[in-house]
Design a protein around this motif. Structure first.
Motif, PDB file in Angstrom:
ATOM      1  N   ALA A 198       0.835  -1.201   0.000  1.00 53.29           N
ATOM      2  CA  ALA A 198       0.000   0.000   0.000  1.00 53.29           C
ATOM      3  C   ALA A 198       0.872   1.255   0.000  1.00 53.29           C
ATOM      4  CB  ALA A 198      -0.930  -0.006   1.215  1.00 53.29           C
ATOM      5  N   VAL A 199       1.917   1.244   0.819  1.00 57.07           N
ATOM      6  CA  VAL A 199       2.809   2.405   0.888  1.00 57.07           C
ATOM      7  C   VAL A 199       3.586   2.568  -0.411  1.00 57.07           C
ATOM      8  CG1 VAL A 199       4.817   3.375   2.080  1.00 57.07           C
ATOM      9  CG2 VAL A 199       3.001   2.275   3.401  1.00 57.07           C
ATOM     10  N   ILE A 262      -1.216   2.316  13.999  1.00 54.69           N
ATOM     11  CA  ILE A 262      -0.130   1.369  13.752  1.00 54.69           C
ATOM     12  C   ILE A 262       1.098   2.166  13.317  1.00 54.69           C
ATOM     13  CG2 ILE A 262       0.687  -0.533  12.296  1.00 54.69           C
ATOM     14  CD1 ILE A 262      -2.212  -1.403  11.964  1.00 54.69           C
ATOM     15  N   THR A 263       2.246   1.817  13.847  1.00 55.78           N
ATOM     16  CA  THR A 263       3.512   2.367  13.364  1.00 55.78           C
ATOM     17  C   THR A 263       4.302   1.225  12.751  1.00 55.78           C
ATOM     18  OG1 THR A 263       3.552   4.107  15.052  1.00 55.78           O
ATOM     19  CG2 THR A 263       5.637   3.568  13.982  1.00 55.78           C
ATOM     20  N   ARG A 269      11.879   3.124   6.568  1.00 58.04           N
ATOM     21  CA  ARG A 269      11.117   4.362   6.734  1.00 58.04           C
ATOM     22  C   ARG A 269       9.949   4.097   7.664  1.00 58.04           C
ATOM     23  NH1 ARG A 269       9.251   5.748   1.467  1.00 58.04           N
ATOM     24  NH2 ARG A 269       7.036   5.717   1.849  1.00 58.04           N
ATOM     25  N   THR A 270       9.764   4.955   8.662  1.00 58.71           N
ATOM     26  CA  THR A 270       8.667   4.795   9.598  1.00 58.71           C
ATOM     27  C   THR A 270       7.391   5.390   9.017  1.00 58.71           C
ATOM     28  OG1 THR A 270      10.166   4.871  11.493  1.00 58.71           O
ATOM     29  CG2 THR A 270       7.842   5.285  11.925  1.00 58.71           C
ATOM     30  N   VAL A 271       6.324   4.579   9.005  1.00 64.13           N
ATOM     31  CA  VAL A 271       5.039   5.001   8.456  1.00 64.13           C
ATOM     32  C   VAL A 271       3.964   4.768   9.504  1.00 64.13           C
ATOM     33  CG1 VAL A 271       3.318   4.618   6.652  1.00 64.13           C
ATOM     34  CG2 VAL A 271       5.752   4.464   6.105  1.00 64.13           C
ATOM     35  N   ASP A 272       3.136   5.762   9.741  1.00 62.22           N
ATOM     36  CA  ASP A 272       2.008   5.623  10.665  1.00 62.22           C
ATOM     37  C   ASP A 272       0.736   5.342   9.883  1.00 62.22           C
ATOM     38  OD1 ASP A 272       3.483   6.049  12.968  1.00 62.22           O
ATOM     39  OD2 ASP A 272       3.253   8.207  12.880  1.00 62.22           O
ATOM     40  N   LEU A 273      -0.127   4.505  10.478  1.00 65.29           N
ATOM     41  CA  LEU A 273      -1.421   4.202   9.875  1.00 65.29           C
ATOM     42  C   LEU A 273      -2.501   4.379  10.923  1.00 65.29           C
ATOM     43  CD1 LEU A 273       0.703   1.628   8.864  1.00 65.29           C
ATOM     44  CD2 LEU A 273      -1.073   1.625   7.128  1.00 65.29           C
ATOM     45  N   ARG A 274      -3.587   5.033  10.542  1.00 63.78           N
ATOM     46  CA  ARG A 274      -4.732   5.219  11.429  1.00 63.78           C
ATOM     47  C   ARG A 274      -5.754   4.142  11.113  1.00 63.78           C
ATOM     48  NH1 ARG A 274      -7.453  10.703  10.518  1.00 63.78           N
ATOM     49  NH2 ARG A 274      -8.781   9.566   9.066  1.00 63.78           N
ATOM     50  N   THR A 275      -6.176   3.409  12.146  1.00 54.95           N
ATOM     51  CA  THR A 275      -7.082   2.278  11.967  1.00 54.95           C
ATOM     52  C   THR A 275      -8.489   2.638  12.421  1.00 54.95           C
ATOM     53  OG1 THR A 275      -5.227   0.815  12.493  1.00 54.95           O
ATOM     54  CG2 THR A 275      -7.415  -0.173  12.472  1.00 54.95           C
ATOM     55  N   ASP A 292       1.836   8.913   5.823  1.00 57.12           N
ATOM     56  CA  ASP A 292       3.245   8.779   5.467  1.00 57.12           C
ATOM     57  C   ASP A 292       3.846  10.158   5.243  1.00 57.12           C
ATOM     58  OD1 ASP A 292       5.716   8.025   4.608  1.00 57.12           O
ATOM     59  OD2 ASP A 292       5.070   7.298   2.639  1.00 57.12           O
ATOM     60  N   THR A 293       4.484  10.708   6.273  1.00 58.90           N
ATOM     61  CA  THR A 293       5.083  12.043   6.137  1.00 58.90           C
ATOM     62  C   THR A 293       6.229  12.038   5.138  1.00 58.90           C
ATOM     63  OG1 THR A 293       6.456  11.543   8.066  1.00 58.90           O
ATOM     64  CG2 THR A 293       4.476  12.827   8.441  1.00 58.90           C
ATOM     65  N   GLY A 294       6.836  10.852   4.928  1.00 64.14           N
ATOM     66  CA  GLY A 294       7.909  10.783   3.939  1.00 64.14           C
ATOM     67  C   GLY A 294       7.382  10.790   2.523  1.00 64.14           C
ATOM     68  N   GLY A 295       6.071  10.540   2.351  1.00 60.21           N
ATOM     69  CA  GLY A 295       5.505  10.469   1.017  1.00 60.21           C
ATOM     70  C   GLY A 295       4.829  11.749   0.559  1.00 60.21           C
TER      71      GLY A 295
END
Length: 569
Positions: A198-199, A262-263, A269-275, A292-295
């Motif tokens: 997905a990322v 979820i982290t 790369r660290t990606v956060d997801l809101r569930t 994804d702040t990196g995206g």
């Protein structure tokens, strides 16, 4: 210095042996020789792969690169679109070798293994395939994007979900707990693969939707949902439990919606997801919002603002006090715009405090507060405490009720710059929405400084967009603002290619409507004027409607008229 000369010569020889045939082949098929040579020099200077420079800098298309690579090494190409690889050939190459070299077993003919490669010069990859399979290898050149698509499918199948579904009988909850207890369990690998893909595919949301017979998995990419997998119904309990465990929510509670976070570590790369879970008649639907702040690029100038709209918006948040609202439906990029605005405002001498539900992006140098309704930490409860914490700038994630709106107005009137979002269809509608929440009209007029309404439209793929001459009927049917925007001689439409997954679009661009609160509009606020009256004055004072902003971007080749009509009324 003397030792460097042989090194440079060796590097040049390596470039000639490895890439010169490809570069020459590109020139032979009609690619600009100067652009090809410049790409080669950039690759040598920066250390980036030549193929990456050629594709990413838009020197060639993926099809042209595939064609040239095949011609350079005297082998055939194979278009994998619509082609079904032989399952036996796919399984002959171990998955670790497939992932390491991005190669695919496609067919077995006359005792030879036909192998799809993206770089025919990679002799190491071919040697590893020969060693792993013990077969004679016949390479064919295939497109990188199609290889990626098939490998993603192989990774999902490798998670052994079919075996898990067969094994899951009787106590499904107990089996689910057992399958999520170890990191190498099939269900764990499957969930990790879904999130990673997905990322990598730039998805903003991942949907897992139970049906009567199975569970559908879809990604939202550029605002449109795409189905990527079907999960057997027997696996649903384990899959749902695994995601709940990762999200930190109650796995035994299935009757009410729950929210979690979820982290994940995706390729360093660290990606956060809101569930968000939602009970349905066939089971729990789960949506993962990718944060994804990196995206993303939190730069206002790169969010699609025209110079006219950006100047009007900057004037509003450059003031030391007042209320600035960003409006639009869910998923229209309001939070991204506000975070980019904070990036312009936040300085060591400025105290910025936010209250959000949830905190979507965690930013350095900013005090961010997460709403916790169970602990009584609501917008209305926290805002007075924030105002006692000596803030210069306050961001409220969303104004949802009259109490929050009242405190926000008071903050804006007492020397604070207040930023927030509101759900309205356009900028003038924000004024009437606040009065409907119970805010006195004279307070709305004196506290509100600017309203920005926005939508997200899909951006045309730069590789395949097609220019055409529009008809007068099409332009008039699109309600083209001829008084502000000249009749377009050329417009662009989507075509579809491998670079955009045959959609014709890649990425998104924001459409904006900026309405500063002038003395005339403030007077209308106090008089409880309808949104239509406010709109007329705002347009006379230089506001461009969402649709007009979108059509201007269509005229510039950034999006299509049909896409503007889809997202802006």
């Amino acid at each position: 210095m003397e030792g460097c000369i042989p090194c440079a010569a060796a590097l040049e020889d390596f470039m000639d042996q490895t890439f010169r045939p490809l570069l020459d082949a590109l020139k032979q098929i009609g690619i600009d020789p100067h652009a090809v040579d410049a790409a080669a020099e950039e690759a040598q200077r920066s250390g980036r792969p030549v193929r990456a420079v050629l594709i990413n800098d838009q020197v060639v298309t993926e099809e042209q690169l595939t064609q040239a690579a095949a011609a350079a090494f005297g082998i055939n190409t194979l278009d994998l679109v619509g082609f079904t690889p032989d399952p036996t050939a796919l399984k002959r190459i171990p998955l670790p070798v497939v992932l390491r070299h991005r190669v695919l077993g496609l067919a077995i003919t006359d005792g030879e293994l036909v192998v799809g490669v993206t770089d025919p010069a990679d002799v190491v990859a071919l040697d590893d395939v020969r060693a792993a399979t013990g077969m004679t290898v016949r390479p064919v050149v295939v497109a990188r994007s199609e290889v990626r698509r098939i490998i993603e499918k192989l990774q999902r199948e490798d998670s052994d979900l079919g075996d898990l579904a067969d094994a899951e009988t009787g106590d499904s909850a107990g089996m689910a707990a057992q399958q999520t207890s170890t990191d190498d369990a099939p269900i764990v690998r499957y969930v990790n693969s879904l999130i990673e893909q997905a990322v990598m595919n730039r998805a903003s949301d991942l949907h897992l939707e139970p049906t009567e017979d199975d569970m559908r998995v879809r990604y939202r990419i550029d605002g449109v949902l795409h189905e990527v997998d079907i999960v057997p119904r027997g696996v649903m309990a384990a899959l749902t439990s695994r995601i709940k465990i990762m999200s930190g929510v109650d796995i035994t509670e299935k009757r009410i919606p729950q929210n979690g976070r979820i982290t994940a570590l995706i390729r360093d790369r660290t990606v956060d997801l809101r569930t968000a879970t939602l009970p349905t008649v066939w089971g729990e639907k789960i949506v993962l919002r990718v944060l994804d702040t990196g995206g993303i690029d939190l730069d206002l100038r790169k969010l699609g603002f025209t110079e006219h709209n950006l100047r009007r918006f900057e004037e509003s948040f450059s003031k030391p006090h007042g209320m600035v609202l960003v409006t639009g439906p869910t998923g229209s990029g309001k939070s991204t715009t506000l975070y980019a605005t904070l990036g312009r405002i936040s300085k060591p001498e400025v105290n910025v405090i936010t209250i959000e539900d949830p905190v979507e992006y965690r930013l350095r140098g900013i005090n961010q507060v997460q709403v916790n309704a169970k602990a009584g930490l609501t917008f209305a409860a926290v805002l007075p405490a924030i105002l006692r914490s000596d803030p210069d700038v306050v961001l409220i994630g969303e104004i949802r009720d009259g109490t929050t709106a009242q405190i926000a107005v008071e903050a804006a009137l007492t020397g604070h710059l207040l930023l927030s979002t509101l759900h309205t269809n356009d900028a003038p509608g924000a004024v009437t929405r606040l009065t409907e929440m119970g805010i006195e009209p004279f307070l709305v007029g004196s506290s509100l400084d600017c309203v920005l309404a926005q939508r997200l439209a899909r951006r045309l793929c730069d590789w395949c967009k097609e220019a055409y001459q529009p008809t007068e009927e099409e332009v008039l049917g699109a309600r083209w603002p001829l008084e502000d925007l000249a009749f377009p001689q050329v417009l662009y439409r989507p075509v579809g290619c491998r670079n955009c997954a045959n959609t014709g679009y890649k990425g998104r661009i924001a459409l904006h409507e900026v309405m500063p609160i002038s003395p005339e509009i403030e007077s209308l606020c106090i008089q409880r004027a309808a949104a239509g009256e406010i709109r007329e004055v705002a347009l006379a004072q230089g506001m461009y409607e969402l649709r007009a902003d979108g059509l201007a971007k269509a005229a510039g080749g950034l999006t299509s008229v049909r896409e503007v009509s889809r997202v802006a009324v």
